[in-house]
Design a protein around this motif. Structure first.
Motif: not given
Length: 334
Positions: A67-70, A94-100, A271-272, A277-278
C-alpha cells in the motif's frame, strides 16, 4: 491487507524510516532485559492459533509495504533522473487513503498480533532469530532462487537474487557481532547499513518464467515481514536502553524494504495503474473479511484462545471498512 498471488496467503512491518549512522556506538554493559520481553502472551496459545497469528502478521506486513508503494503511484509522483520526486496533486486523495490504511495495517493490526503471539523477545533472543533468518536467506533461499532464475532465462532476477543474498550475509554477520557484544559486554555494535531507495514505477512484470514470478512473490513477502520484525526489535532495544542496537535493526529494516522489497516489486510488476491497484486491494480486503479472519476466529474460539479470536474478529471488521473505502475511491475515479 490483500493477496498478491493466488499461490500464497498474504505473507511476509515497515515504517518508512531507514535510520543510518556513520559511526559505531560503544556498548559498555549488557542491557538488563534478559528476563523479560516486550510482548508476552497471557498464556500459551494453541499451535494453530500461533500459526494463524503469524499468517496475519505476514499479511499485514505485506499490505503495509504494498500500500505504501500504491500510495506513491496514486499521488502521481514521478522520479526524475536525479532521483527526486515530482508530485502531481490530482491523485493525492487516493494516495492518502492507501497511506493511512498502510499505517493501520502496520501500527495497529500487526503490532497487536505480534503482542498476542509474543513475537518480541529479549534483545539476545531477537538477534538469534534474526541471525537464523538471514542465514537461511543468504545460504539457501536466494542462492536457490538465483540458480532457478538463471536456468529459466530471467537474468535480471538472477542478478538481483544474487545481490540480495550477499546483502543478507552481511546482515547476518552484523547481527552476529552485535550478539557477541551483547553477551560479553565488550566491543561495539556495528553501524547500521544505509538503504539505497529503489524507485518502483507502475509497469508489467519484467520476468517471464512462472517459477521466477512465484519466487519473487515469496521473496517480497519475506522482505516485508523482516522489515516489520526488525522495527519491532528496534523498538524493544530502544526501550531497554540499547540505542546502538536499535539503530542497527532500523537500518537493516530500511534495506529490506527500500532496496530488497522494492527491487523485487519492480521485476514482479507489483505496482500498476491506480484503478488496478485499488481493485487488487479491494479483492484482498474482501477475502480477509469473508474467509481468512472469520476462519481464524472460529479456530481460536474452539480452543479457548478468546483474546486471539477477538483480535481476528475486530481486524475483519477493520478490513471491511478498508474495502468499502477503496471501493468508494474506485467509484469516484470512473
Amino acid at each position: 491487507m490483500f493477496r498478491h498471488s493466488m499461490r500464497t496467503l498474504l505473507v511476509s512491518l515497515c515504517a518508512l524510516t531507514a535510520a543510518s549512522q556513520a559511526a559505531t556506538a560503544v556498548v559498555l554493559a549488557v542491557p538488563a532485559d534478559q528476563a523479560r520481553t516486550t510482548s508476552t502472551p497471557a498464556r500459551a496459545l494453541r499451535t494453530q492459533t500461533l500459526s494463524d497469528l503469524t499468517t496475519a502478521m505476514k499479511g499485514e506486513a505485506y499490505a503495509y509495504a504494498s500500500y505504501s508503494l500504491f500510495a506513491v503511484q496514486a499521488d502521481g509522483r514521478t522520479w526524475s533522473s536525479g532521483g527526486k520526486l515530482a508530485i502531481n496533486k490530482a491523485g493525492q486523495a487516493v494516495g492518502a487513503l492507501f497511506r493511512s490504511t498502510a499505517q493501520t495495517e502496520l501500527n495497529e493490526h500487526l503490532r497487536e498480533a505480534a503482542a498476542l503471539a509474543g513475537a518480541v523477545g529479549t534483545n539476545a533472543a531477537n538477534l538469534r532469530q534474526s541471525i537464523n533468518g538471514e542465514s537461511y536467506e543468504h545460504q539457501v533461499m536466494y542462492r536457490g532462487f538465483a540458480e532457478q532464475a538463471r536456468k529459466d532465462g530471467d537474468l535480471k532476477a538472477a542478478d538481483l537474487f544474487t545481490e540480495i543474498a550477499a546483502d543478507e550475509g552481511r546482515h547476518r554477520n552484523a547481527y552476529r557481532t552485535a550478539l557477541t557484544v551483547l553477551t560479553t559486554g565488550r566491543g561495539t555494535i556495528p553501524a547500521p547499513p544505509m538503504a539505497k531507495t529503489v524507485p518502483v514505477p507502475a509497469g508489467l512484470p519484467k520476468v517471464k518464467a512462472a517459477r521466477t514470478k512465484a519466487n519473487l512473490d515469496t521473496a517480497m513477502h519475506g522482505e516485508a515481514l523482516a522489515n516489520a520484525k526488525y522495527l519491532l526489535y528496534a523498538a524493544h532495544a530502544r526501550q531497554t536502553g540499547n540505542a546502538a542496537l536499535a539503530r542497527l535493526f532500523e537500518g537493516t529494516a530500511g534495506v529490506e524494504l527500500h532496496e530488497h522489497f522494492a527491487g523485487e516489486a519492480v521485476l514482479a510488476g507489483l505496482v500498476r495503474t491506480t484503478k488496478t491497484n485499488l481493485r487488487t486491494a479491494i479483492t484482498g480486503e474482501r477475502g480477509e473479511v469473508t474467509t481468512v479472519y472469520p476462519g481464524f476466529a472460529k479456530r481460536a474460539t474452539a480452543v479457548g484462545d478468546s483474546a486471539a479470536a477477538r483480535y481476528f474478529r475486530n481486524t475483519a471488521a477493520d478490513e471491511a471498512t478498508h474495502a468499502a473505502a477503496f471501493q468508494q475511491a474506485l467509484n469516484q475515479l470512473r
